[in-house]
Design an enzyme around this catalytic site. Structure first.
Site, short mmCIF file in Angstrom:
data_model
loop_
_atom_site.label_atom_id
_atom_site.label_comp_id
_atom_site.label_asym_id
_atom_site.label_seq_id
_atom_site.Cartn_x
_atom_site.Cartn_y
_atom_site.Cartn_z
CB ALA A 1 -0.86 0.08 1.28
CB CYS A 2 4.54 1.95 0.77
SG CYS A 2 4.42 1.60 2.58
CE1 TYR B 1 8.96 -1.96 1.32
CE2 TYR B 1 7.05 -0.92 1.71
CZ TYR B 1 7.80 -2.04 1.55
OH TYR B 1 7.00 -3.27 1.84
CG ASN C 1 0.14 -1.18 7.85
OD1 ASN C 1 1.47 -1.29 7.86
ND2 ASN C 1 -0.62 -0.36 7.99
CB ALA D 1 2.51 0.29 13.72
CE LYS E 1 7.37 1.78 20.77
NZ LYS E 1 7.14 3.12 20.15
CB THR F 1 -6.24 6.51 10.24
OG1 THR F 1 -6.00 7.17 9.08
CG2 THR F 1 -7.11 7.29 11.32
NE ARG F 2 -0.13 4.11 8.31
CZ ARG F 2 0.00 5.27 8.27
NH1 ARG F 2 -1.22 5.89 8.51
NH2 ARG F 2 1.19 5.89 8.04
NE ARG G 1 -0.86 3.56 2.80
CZ ARG G 1 0.51 3.66 2.90
NH1 ARG G 1 1.12 2.93 3.74
NH2 ARG G 1 0.92 4.48 2.07
#
Ligand code: NAD
Length: 326
Positions: A119-120, A149, A178, A193, A200, A219-220, A283
């Site tokens: 999707a990039c 990329y 993603n 992510a 984390k 957003t993703r 995205r």
């Protein structure tokens, strides 16, 4: 018995794809510059080799294959792709793998080849509004990806489709959005992510704070690995070439995504937004085309995949801290 070659089998999606093909009864050869670190080592044959070298690509085709899956790429999350520091390596390494694997597959008489785009490659100008990003396949041009990329992916999509037009090899191109799940990179700077968020949260003490890049309003959408592989296999079995999105339409802001992971952990953790590489503002996958052509859409909500991923990464974090204490 059908024979498949998985290029990038040492990686996250490639390792899972080997398992999926094995479960369907394929004989599978994997190839990668590194072993699969996360235990996805079920290929019948695994070759350690550098696909930037055309001789390696020629050699791995030996024995003939019905299908080749080209997933090998120099890639990582925002901390690797969007800082600009790795641009030359990303373009050089991935383009060479894509050129060499395709040419070798064509020469070896492979029937079908799958190429994993991203999707990039979608233009940044359609992804400035976090609440209303546009990622329909038809919106790819005029091209303006926000990273090298993405530009390399666009070049390679066109490369693969040109071989289909001129040389007759069947080509399938998917644009992944993603993809996440267990048995993937979760630390070291190349993690994406979902894995970074799980790590984390797993590392933070109850009552602690995690840092999230950006203002958290970007957003993703994220797609669980098993869903992705179902889309890949349907595309491969269809008479449709793509390019087609394989993603989820369940869009979420990054801070809400962090809250989801915190909720799964059961801990009480605060979020601190800090400057960091972010990529586009918004995205989301657009699944109209894949639903129409392949009758595919994700079968489960994001949180179900995140529960499994958090369980796997929190165990890795625990194992690491035990080793460090020794
Ligand atoms: P990954 O980094 O885990 O896997 C890629 C693999 O390619 C790695 O194991 C790496 O060692 C291998 N590789 C790199 N250079 C090589 C070389 N010269 N020779 C041999 N092997 C080499 O990444 P992934 O998440 O499994 O992604 C697989 C594919 O899907 C990539 O093409 C990626 O760009 C694409 N993609 C992934 C996502 C995602 O969310 N994971 C999204 C969009 C597109």
């Amino acid at each position: 018995m059908k024979r498949a070659l998985v290029c990038g089998a040492g990686g996250f999606i490639g390792g899972h794809l080997v398992n999926r093909l094995k479960s369907e009864g394929y004989w599978v050869r994997g190839v990668d510059i590194k072993e699969n670190e996360y235990g996805n080592t079920n290929a019948d044959d695994f070759v350690l080799g550098d696909l930037r070298d055309p001789r390696v690509c020629e050699a791995v085709m030996e024995g003939g294959f019905n299908e080749v899956y080209q997933l090998a790429a120099d890639m990582g999350g925002a901390g690797y792709i969007f800082t600009g520091e790795n641009d030359a390596a990303v373009m050089h390494n991935s383009a060479l793998c894509n050129l060499n694997v395709l040419e070798a597959a064509h020469r070896a008489g492979v029937e079908k080849i799958f190429y994993s785009s991203s999707a990039c490659m979608y233009p940044e100008y359609n992804q400035l509004d976090p609440d209303n990003p546009k990622c329909a396949e038809s919106s790819a041009y005029p091209a303006a990806p926000d990273s090298e990329y993405g530009w390399e992916k666009l070049f390679s999509e066109r490369l693969y489709l040109s071989y289909q037009r001129n040389l007759g090899i069947q080509v399938k191109v998917a644009r992944f959005h993603n993809i996440f799940g267990p048995q993937g990179t979760w630390t070291g700077g190349k993690e994406k992510a979902p894995a970074a968020m799980c790590r984390k949260v797993a590392e933070a003490p109850d009552g602690g704070t995690i840092e999230v890049w950006g203002d958290g309003k970007q957003t993703r959408s994220f797609l669980y690995i098993d869903e992705c592989l179902e889309g890949v296999r349907r595309l491969m079995e269809s008479d449709f070439s793509g390019p087609v999105n394989i993603g989820s339409e369940e869009m979420i802001s990054i801070n809400d995504f962090a809250k989801m992971v915190i909720g799964i952990s059961g801990k009480n953790i605060n979020i601190k937004n800090i400057p960091g590489p972010q990529g586009v503002r918004g995205r989301n996958s657009d699944n109209a085309l894949i639903e129409e052509k392949l009758g595919w859409k994700p079968s489960q909500p994001l949180i179900e995949g995140m529960k499994k991923t958090y369980a796997w990464i929190s165990q890795k974090v625990e194992e690491k801290s035990l080793v460090e204490q020794d």
